[in-house]
Design a protein around this motif. Structure first.
Motif, PDB file in Angstrom:
ATOM      1  N   ASP A 221       0.815  -1.220   0.000  1.00 28.28           N
ATOM      2  CA  ASP A 221       0.000   0.000   0.000  1.00 28.28           C
ATOM      3  C   ASP A 221       0.850   1.272   0.000  1.00 28.28           C
ATOM      4  O   ASP A 221       0.511   2.244  -0.665  1.00 28.28           O
ATOM      5  CB  ASP A 221      -0.905   0.031   1.236  1.00 28.28           C
ATOM      6  CG  ASP A 221      -2.051  -0.949   1.106  1.00 28.28           C
ATOM      7  OD1 ASP A 221      -2.193  -1.545   0.023  1.00 28.28           O
ATOM      8  OD2 ASP A 221      -2.800  -1.116   2.088  1.00 28.28           O
ATOM      9  N   PHE A 222       1.945   1.285   0.753  1.00 31.34           N
ATOM     10  CA  PHE A 222       2.671   2.545   0.883  1.00 31.34           C
ATOM     11  C   PHE A 222       3.327   2.964  -0.435  1.00 31.34           C
ATOM     12  O   PHE A 222       3.621   4.138  -0.639  1.00 31.34           O
ATOM     13  CB  PHE A 222       3.691   2.508   2.021  1.00 31.34           C
ATOM     14  CG  PHE A 222       4.817   1.541   1.816  1.00 31.34           C
ATOM     15  CD1 PHE A 222       5.911   1.886   1.051  1.00 31.34           C
ATOM     16  CD2 PHE A 222       4.790   0.297   2.411  1.00 31.34           C
ATOM     17  CE1 PHE A 222       6.949   1.000   0.867  1.00 31.34           C
ATOM     18  CE2 PHE A 222       5.830  -0.600   2.235  1.00 31.34           C
ATOM     19  CZ  PHE A 222       6.901  -0.246   1.462  1.00 31.34           C
TER      20      PHE A 222
ATOM     21  N   THR B 187       0.713   4.919  -1.982  1.00 31.67           N
ATOM     22  CA  THR B 187       0.677   6.235  -1.350  1.00 31.67           C
ATOM     23  C   THR B 187       1.750   7.136  -1.967  1.00 31.67           C
ATOM     24  O   THR B 187       1.493   8.295  -2.304  1.00 31.67           O
ATOM     25  CB  THR B 187       0.923   6.121   0.164  1.00 31.67           C
ATOM     26  OG1 THR B 187      -0.024   5.218   0.712  1.00 31.67           O
ATOM     27  CG2 THR B 187       0.790   7.472   0.837  1.00 31.67           C
TER      28      THR B 187
ATOM     29  N   ASN C 105      12.946  -0.747   1.604  1.00 31.52           N
ATOM     30  CA  ASN C 105      12.059  -1.748   2.180  1.00 31.52           C
ATOM     31  C   ASN C 105      12.386  -3.155   1.699  1.00 31.52           C
ATOM     32  O   ASN C 105      12.035  -4.131   2.351  1.00 31.52           O
ATOM     33  CB  ASN C 105      10.595  -1.405   1.875  1.00 31.52           C
ATOM     34  CG  ASN C 105      10.028  -0.426   2.886  1.00 31.52           C
ATOM     35  OD1 ASN C 105       9.716  -0.804   4.010  1.00 31.52           O
ATOM     36  ND2 ASN C 105       9.937   0.830   2.503  1.00 31.52           N
TER      37      ASN C 105
ATOM     38  N   ARG D  29      12.092  -1.059  13.328  1.00 30.69           N
ATOM     39  CA  ARG D  29      11.311  -2.049  14.074  1.00 30.69           C
ATOM     40  C   ARG D  29      12.180  -3.169  14.614  1.00 30.69           C
ATOM     41  O   ARG D  29      11.838  -3.804  15.597  1.00 30.69           O
ATOM     42  CB  ARG D  29      10.208  -2.633  13.182  1.00 30.69           C
ATOM     43  CG  ARG D  29       9.106  -1.618  12.887  1.00 30.69           C
ATOM     44  CD  ARG D  29       8.224  -2.083  11.767  1.00 30.69           C
ATOM     45  NE  ARG D  29       8.974  -2.255  10.523  1.00 30.69           N
ATOM     46  CZ  ARG D  29       8.413  -2.590   9.374  1.00 30.69           C
ATOM     47  NH1 ARG D  29       7.126  -2.794   9.309  1.00 30.69           N
ATOM     48  NH2 ARG D  29       9.156  -2.710   8.296  1.00 30.69           N
TER      49      ARG D  29
ATOM     50  N   MET E  82      -4.995  11.889  -2.098  1.00 30.85           N
ATOM     51  CA  MET E  82      -5.883  10.795  -1.710  1.00 30.85           C
ATOM     52  C   MET E  82      -5.494  10.243  -0.344  1.00 30.85           C
ATOM     53  O   MET E  82      -4.322  10.170   0.003  1.00 30.85           O
ATOM     54  CB  MET E  82      -5.827   9.684  -2.762  1.00 30.85           C
ATOM     55  CG  MET E  82      -6.722   8.512  -2.428  1.00 30.85           C
ATOM     56  SD  MET E  82      -7.090   7.510  -3.895  1.00 30.85           S
ATOM     57  CE  MET E  82      -7.944   6.139  -3.102  1.00 30.85           C
TER      58      MET E  82
ATOM     59  N   PHE F  77      -6.105   6.826   2.016  1.00 25.69           N
ATOM     60  CA  PHE F  77      -6.509   5.440   1.800  1.00 25.69           C
ATOM     61  C   PHE F  77      -7.153   4.851   3.057  1.00 25.69           C
ATOM     62  O   PHE F  77      -7.081   5.414   4.147  1.00 25.69           O
ATOM     63  CB  PHE F  77      -5.303   4.613   1.376  1.00 25.69           C
ATOM     64  CG  PHE F  77      -4.698   5.093   0.090  1.00 25.69           C
ATOM     65  CD1 PHE F  77      -5.161   4.632  -1.128  1.00 25.69           C
ATOM     66  CD2 PHE F  77      -3.672   6.038   0.098  1.00 25.69           C
ATOM     67  CE1 PHE F  77      -4.617   5.094  -2.306  1.00 25.69           C
ATOM     68  CE2 PHE F  77      -3.126   6.502  -1.081  1.00 25.69           C
ATOM     69  CZ  PHE F  77      -3.593   6.026  -2.289  1.00 25.69           C
TER      70      PHE F  77
ATOM     71  N   GLU G 138      -6.460   2.004   4.728  1.00 23.02           N
ATOM     72  CA  GLU G 138      -5.678   1.288   5.731  1.00 23.02           C
ATOM     73  C   GLU G 138      -4.542   2.137   6.295  1.00 23.02           C
ATOM     74  O   GLU G 138      -3.460   2.176   5.716  1.00 23.02           O
ATOM     75  CB  GLU G 138      -5.077   0.029   5.095  1.00 23.02           C
ATOM     76  CG  GLU G 138      -5.893  -1.210   5.304  1.00 23.02           C
ATOM     77  CD  GLU G 138      -6.131  -1.514   6.766  1.00 23.02           C
ATOM     78  OE1 GLU G 138      -5.257  -1.164   7.613  1.00 23.02           O
ATOM     79  OE2 GLU G 138      -7.188  -2.079   7.085  1.00 23.02           O
TER      80      GLU G 138
ATOM     81  N   THR H 290      -1.002   0.340   6.794  1.00 20.34           N
ATOM     82  CA  THR H 290      -0.082  -0.068   5.728  1.00 20.34           C
ATOM     83  C   THR H 290       0.168   1.029   4.691  1.00 20.34           C
ATOM     84  O   THR H 290       0.974   0.843   3.795  1.00 20.34           O
ATOM     85  CB  THR H 290      -0.641  -1.300   4.977  1.00 20.34           C
ATOM     86  OG1 THR H 290      -1.962  -0.988   4.536  1.00 20.34           O
ATOM     87  CG2 THR H 290      -0.692  -2.510   5.882  1.00 20.34           C
ATOM     88  N   SER H 291      -0.532   2.154   4.836  1.00 20.05           N
ATOM     89  CA  SER H 291      -0.410   3.176   3.793  1.00 20.05           C
ATOM     90  C   SER H 291       0.807   4.064   3.961  1.00 20.05           C
ATOM     91  O   SER H 291       1.147   4.829   3.065  1.00 20.05           O
ATOM     92  CB  SER H 291      -1.659   4.051   3.761  1.00 20.05           C
ATOM     93  OG  SER H 291      -2.767   3.268   3.408  1.00 20.05           O
ATOM     94  N   LEU H 292       1.433   4.000   5.128  1.00 20.10           N
ATOM     95  CA  LEU H 292       2.647   4.794   5.331  1.00 20.10           C
ATOM     96  C   LEU H 292       3.863   3.891   5.206  1.00 20.10           C
ATOM     97  O   LEU H 292       3.817   2.712   5.564  1.00 20.10           O
ATOM     98  CB  LEU H 292       2.615   5.450   6.718  1.00 20.10           C
ATOM     99  CG  LEU H 292       1.565   6.549   6.896  1.00 20.10           C
ATOM    100  CD1 LEU H 292       1.402   6.895   8.372  1.00 20.10           C
ATOM    101  CD2 LEU H 292       1.951   7.791   6.109  1.00 20.10           C
ATOM    102  N   ASN H 293       4.941   4.458   4.697  1.00 21.18           N
ATOM    103  CA  ASN H 293       6.194   3.708   4.574  1.00 21.18           C
ATOM    104  C   ASN H 293       6.715   3.378   5.978  1.00 21.18           C
ATOM    105  O   ASN H 293       6.976   4.281   6.768  1.00 21.18           O
ATOM    106  CB  ASN H 293       7.208   4.567   3.807  1.00 21.18           C
ATOM    107  CG  ASN H 293       8.500   3.826   3.544  1.00 21.18           C
ATOM    108  OD1 ASN H 293       8.854   2.897   4.262  1.00 21.18           O
ATOM    109  ND2 ASN H 293       9.200   4.230   2.508  1.00 21.18           N
ATOM    110  N   PRO H 294       6.840   2.067   6.298  1.00 22.67           N
ATOM    111  CA  PRO H 294       7.161   1.686   7.679  1.00 22.67           C
ATOM    112  C   PRO H 294       8.555   2.102   8.141  1.00 22.67           C
ATOM    113  O   PRO H 294       8.799   2.169   9.345  1.00 22.67           O
ATOM    114  CB  PRO H 294       7.041   0.155   7.663  1.00 22.67           C
ATOM    115  CG  PRO H 294       7.217  -0.225   6.237  1.00 22.67           C
ATOM    116  CD  PRO H 294       6.656   0.899   5.429  1.00 22.67           C
TER     117      PRO H 294
ATOM    118  N   HIS I 258       5.213   2.909  13.102  1.00 23.62           N
ATOM    119  CA  HIS I 258       4.854   1.887  14.096  1.00 23.62           C
ATOM    120  C   HIS I 258       4.813   2.452  15.513  1.00 23.62           C
ATOM    121  O   HIS I 258       4.331   1.796  16.426  1.00 23.62           O
ATOM    122  CB  HIS I 258       5.814   0.698  14.026  1.00 23.62           C
ATOM    123  CG  HIS I 258       7.193   0.991  14.558  1.00 23.62           C
ATOM    124  ND1 HIS I 258       8.228   1.393  13.746  1.00 23.62           N
ATOM    125  CD2 HIS I 258       7.697   0.955  15.802  1.00 23.62           C
ATOM    126  CE1 HIS I 258       9.299   1.584  14.476  1.00 23.62           C
ATOM    127  NE2 HIS I 258       9.015   1.333  15.725  1.00 23.62           N
TER     128      HIS I 258
ATOM    129  N   MET J 148      -1.627  10.632   7.566  1.00 24.21           N
ATOM    130  CA  MET J 148      -2.012  10.497   6.149  1.00 24.21           C
ATOM    131  C   MET J 148      -2.759  11.749   5.671  1.00 24.21           C
ATOM    132  O   MET J 148      -2.544  12.224   4.551  1.00 24.21           O
ATOM    133  CB  MET J 148      -2.933   9.282   5.953  1.00 24.21           C
ATOM    134  CG  MET J 148      -2.274   7.991   5.491  1.00 24.21           C
ATOM    135  SD  MET J 148      -1.181   8.120   4.063  1.00 24.21           S
ATOM    136  CE  MET J 148      -2.332   8.582   2.768  1.00 24.21           C
TER     137      MET J 148
END
Ligand SMILES: Nc1ncnc2c1ncn2[C@@H]1O[C@H](COP(=O)(O)OP(=O)(O)OP(=O)(O)O)[C@@H](O)[C@H]1O
Ligand code: SF4
Ligand SMILES: [Mg+2]
Lengths: 314, 331
Positions: A211-212, A215, A234, A310, B93, B95, B97, B100-104, B152, B163
Motif C-alpha cells: 500500500d505505501f 501512497t 524496504n 522495528r 488521496m 486510503f 488502511e 499499511t499506507s505509510l512507509n514503515p 509503528h 495520512m
C-alpha cells in the motif's frame, strides 16, 4: 541501538566458542594418523614421538583442548609444520589478498545483482525481465572453477588481454595489479550476482505491491524516486540476509579461485595445508575464516537495525 | 464552474474491446467547497472510481474511456506523466488502511516533507516548519517531536491523521478519501471525520468521500452518489437521498440500516449480491435483485435521467411507483 549492539555482541560469544572447538577437532575428524604425512620409512619412533609432542597429541584430549583455547585466546595459533613459521603470521600475510578479492567480488555482485533485480522487478513479465532473469539463472548455475578456466582460455590464452594468474602487488605496478584482479573478481562474483538478482527481484515485487508504494505514487513523485527511496530500502532486509550468506560463500569460493588463478591468499594456504596435512595451518585457517564470517553477519544484523527501526525493538 | 467534472468514465479489467468493466459510463460533477459521498455495497466500484480519477490504476485495470476535467483542464489528455504532475499538487488521496499506507521505515516528517520539497519546491527548512504546522492542523499533540517518529510508534488514528497531513501538504483542489475511518475505532472515526469536515470547510477544496456508512453520509455529505455494480444508480443532494430516494437500490440501502424511530429492529439486508465483474446482466444491473423489476428493465441499462434539479436516477420505474413512506414496514 547501543543495547541492541551489546546484546548482539554477547550472542556471538557461544558461537565463537563452538567454532574454535570445531577447528580444534579437525585433527580427529580427518581420518588417518596426523603424523603419518610428515614421516617416511626412515623415521624412528623418536621422530614420531617428537612430532606428536609438537602437535600436543601426547596429552589427554581435554588437556589438549584447554591448551588450545589458552593459546587461541592469546593469539597463538601454533607453528606450521611445513612452513616452519607461526600460523598466525602465515595467515596474516595472506589475509589482505583474500579479503580484497572477496570484497571486490561482493561489491560487484551486490551492485550488479541489486540493479538487475530491481530492473527486472519494475518490468515484471516483459521480455526485459525474462532476459535478465535467464542470465541470472545462467550465472547461478556455472561452477566457479569452470568459469575461471573459461575466462583464462578466452581472455589470457586467446585474446592475451589479462594475465592467467599470479599476483602483482599494488604498490609495485598498479595497472598490473588491477589486471591481475579482474578475472578472479569476475569469476568469484558471477554466481553471486545471479543469486542476489533473483532475491532482489522477488523482494522488490513484494514491496511494489504494498500500500505505501501506492501512497508514494499518489504524491506525484517520480517512478525512479519511488523505487529508489521507498522501494529499495524496504526490500533491503532480504537482500542483506542474502548478502551475509554470500559473504560466507565468497570466502569459500575464494579458496577455489585462488587455486585456479594461483593467487597467494588464505584459501591457497588452507588447501596447501590440507594436501600436506599441516594441521596447525588447517585449524588456524578455518578458525580465521569462520570468525570473519561471524563478523560479517554481525555487521549485517547491525545494518538491519539501522535500516528498519522495528528490528531494534525485538 | 465545477471543480471536478467526470464524463462517461469507463474502467475495465484487461485489454481488448470486450474487457469486462468495473466502472461504466460514470458521470458527475463536484463543486469547490462541496462534499460528495460515494456509497454502494462492497464491490460496487467505489475504490476503482477513486483510483481512476487519481490515475493510480494498476495493471490489468485501465481507464477505457471518458474524461476527467479538474478545474477546467482535462487531466486525461496529457498522458501519465502530466497526470502524475497533478498528484501531490491538485489531487490528493487518503486510503483506507492507515496501518499499511505509510512507509514503515521512513520518518513521519519525511513522508510529509517529501511532498513539500519535491512537489511544492520548498527548502528543507521551510518543509520542516510546514510539516509541523500540518501535524498541528491534524491535531497531533507535540507535533514538532513527532516529525522523527516512525509509523509503528503511532496508533491507527494518529497514522490516519498523518495520512491526512500528507494529503493536505499538497493543498489539493480535490481530496479523495476512500473509507478513511473504516479501519478505526468508533470514537476515533468520529474525530477523524470531524477533522476532515473542518479542514474541508476552511480550505474550500472539493472532497470526495467514499463510505458505506450512511450515518457518515448524513453527517458529511452535500451530495450523494450511489454506485451499483460500476454504474451510477442515483445522484442527489443529501436531503433528497434520505427523504425521497428514487432508485430501488438506494431505497434498499436505506432500509438496511437500523433506524431509531422504528425501534432499531429494522435490519433488512438486500437479498442477493453484486454481480461479479464480467457477469453483469445486459439491462439494468440491479434487475436480478430488484423488487420492482419488469421485462422493460432487461434489454438495455436505463440511462441516468434527471428527475428534478437535485436528483438524477438510472431506473425505469423510479420510486417503484410507490413512495417509501407508503412501503409497508417490516416489523
Ligand atoms: N485487479 C483487479 N482485477 C480484476 N477485478 C478487480 C481488480 N480490482 C478490483 N476488481 C473488481 O472491481 C470491482 C470493484 O472493486 P472496488 O474495489 O472498486 O469495490 P469497492 O466499491 O471499493 O468495494 P469495498 O467497499 O469492498 O471497498 C470488484 O468487483 C472487484 O472484484
Ligand atoms: S430499472 Fe427496473 S430493475 Fe432496474 S432498478 Fe429500476 S425497476 Fe429495478
Ligand atoms: Mg474500496
Amino acid at each position: 541501538m547501543r543495547d541492541y549492539l551489546l546484546r548482539r555482541l554477547v550472542s556471538v560469544i557461544p558461537v565463537l566458542f563452538l567454532v574454535s572447538l570445531m577447528s580444534f577437532a579437525v585433527i580427529w575428524i580427518i581420518p588417518g594418523d596426523p603424523t603419518a604425512a610428515f614421516l617416511d620409512a626412515s623415521s624412528t619412533p623418536e621422530d614420531v614421538a617428537r612430532l606428536r609432542e609438537m602437535l600436543g597429541l601426547d596429552k589427554p584430549p581435554l588437556v589438549q583442548m584447554a591448551e588450545w583455547y589458552g593459546r587461541v585466546l592469546t593469539g597463538d595459533l601454533g607453528q606450521s609444520i611445513l612452513l616452519r613459521i607461526p600460523v598466525l603470521s602465515a595467515i596474516l600475510e595472506r589475509l589482505p589478498l583474500t579479503l580484497l578479492l572477496a570484497t571486490l567480488a561482493l561489491i560487484l555482485a551486490v551492485g550488479l545483482g541489486v540493479a538487475a533485480g530491481t530492473f527486472a522487478a519494475t518490468r515484471r513479465g516483459t521480455w526485459a525481465d525474462q532476459s535478465v532473469m535467464s542470465l541470472a539463472l545462467l550465472g547461478l548455475s556455472v561452477p566457479d572453477f569452470w568459469l575461471g578456466l573459461l575466462l583464462i582460455v578466452v581472455f589470457s590464452v586467446q585474446l592475451g588481454w589479462l594475465p592467467s594468474g599470479g599476483y602483482v602487488p599494488l604498490l609495485d605496478d598498479p595497472l598490473g595489479w588491477a589486471k591481475s584482479m579482474v578475472l578472479p573478481t569476475i569469476t568469484l562474483a558471477v554466481v553471486q550476482v545471479g543469486f542476489i538478482a533473483r532475491m532482489t527481484r522477488s523482494a522488490m515485487l513484494d514491496v511494489i505491491s504494498q500500500d505505501f508504494m501506492r501512497t508514494a505514487d499518489s504524491k506525484g513523485l517520480s517512478g525512479l524516486y519511488i523505487i529508489l527511496r521507498h522501494g529499495l530500502p524496504n526490500a533491503m532486509m532480504p537482500i542483506l540476509t542474502v548478502t551475509g550468506i554470500i559473504a560466507g560463500a565468497l570466502l569459500g569460493s575464494a579458496v577455489v579461485v585462488e587455486q585456479v588463478f594461483a593467487l597467494p591468499g588464505v584459501g591457497r594456504l588452507i588447501i596447501g595445508g590440507i594436501l600436506s596435512r599441516d594441521y596447525p595451518i588447517i585449524q588456524g585457517g578455518l578458525l580465521f575464516l569462520t570468525v570473519i564470517y561471524l563478523l560479517i553477519n554481525l555487521v549485517v544484523d547491525l545494518l538491519y537495525a539501522t535500516i528498519d527501526p522495528r528490528v531494534r525493538l525485538e | 464552474m465545477s471543480m471536478l467534472k467526470v464524463e462517461n468514465l469507463t474502467t475495465v479489467v484487461g485489454s481488448g474491446a470486450s474487457a469486462p468493466s468495473v466502472l461504466e459510463d460514470v458521470s458527475f460533477t463536484l463543486d469547490a467547497g462541496e462534499v460528495l459521498c460515494v456509497v454502494g455495497e462492497s464491490g460496487s466500484g467505489k475504490s476503482m472510481l477513486a483510483l481512476t480519477i487519481m490515475g493510480l490504476l494498476g495493471f490489468p485495470v485501465r481507464r477505457a474511456g471518458g474524461r476527467i476535467i479538474l478545474d477546467g483542464d482535462d487531466i486525461t489528455a496529457g498522458g501519465t506523466s502530466a497526470w502524475r504532475q497533478r498528484r501531490g499538487r491538485d489531487l490528493s488521496m487518503i486510503f483506507q488502511e492507515p496501518m499499511t499506507s505509510l512507509n514503515p521505515i521512513m520518518r513521519v516528517g519525511e513522508q510529509i516533507g517529501e511532498v513539500l520539497r519535491l512537489r511544492k519546491g520548498m527548502s528543507a527548512d521551510e518543509a520542516r516548519r510546514r510539516a509541523v504546522e500540518l501535524l498541528e492542523r491534524v491535531e497531533i499533540p507535540a507535533a514538532a517531536s513527532r516529525l522523527a517518529a516512525f509509523p509503528h510508534e503511532l496508533s491507527g488514528g494518529m497514522r490516519q491523521r498523518v495520512m491526512i497531513a500528507v494529503a493536505l501538504a499538497a493543498e489539493p483542489k480535490l481530496l479523495i478519501a476512500d473509507e478513511p475511518t473504516t479501519a478505526l475505532d468508533v470514537t476515533i472515526q468520529a474525530q477523524i471525520l470531524d477533522l476532515l469536515r473542518d479542514i474541508q470547510a476552511e480550505s474550500g477544496m472539493a472532497l470526495m468521500l467514499i463510505t458505506h456508512d450512511l450515518g457518515v453520509v448524513a453527517e458529511m455529505a452535500h451530495k450523494v452518489m450511489v454506485l451499483y455494480a460500476g454504474r451510477v444508480a442515483e445522484m442527489a443532494d443529501v436531503k433528497t437521498v434520505f427523504d425521497a430516494p428514487a432508485h430501488p437500490y438506494t431505497q434498499a440501502l436505506l432500509a438496511s440500516i437500523p433506524s431509531l424511530d422504528s425501534g432499531g429492529d429494522r435490519l433488512v439486508t438486500i437479498p442477493g449480491s453484486v454481480p461479479g465483474v464480467g457477469l453483469m446482466p445486459k439491462g439494468c444491473r440491479f434487475a436480478p435483485r430488484c423488487p420492482h423489476v419488469k421485462e422493460a428493465c432487461r434489454p438495455a441499462p436505463p440511462p441516468l435521467a434527471i428527475l428534478e434539479a437535485s436528483q438524477s436516477v438510472a431506473c425505469l420505474r423510479p420510486f417503484g411507483y410507490v413512495r417509501r413512506e407508503e412501503t409497508p414496514t417490516h416489523g
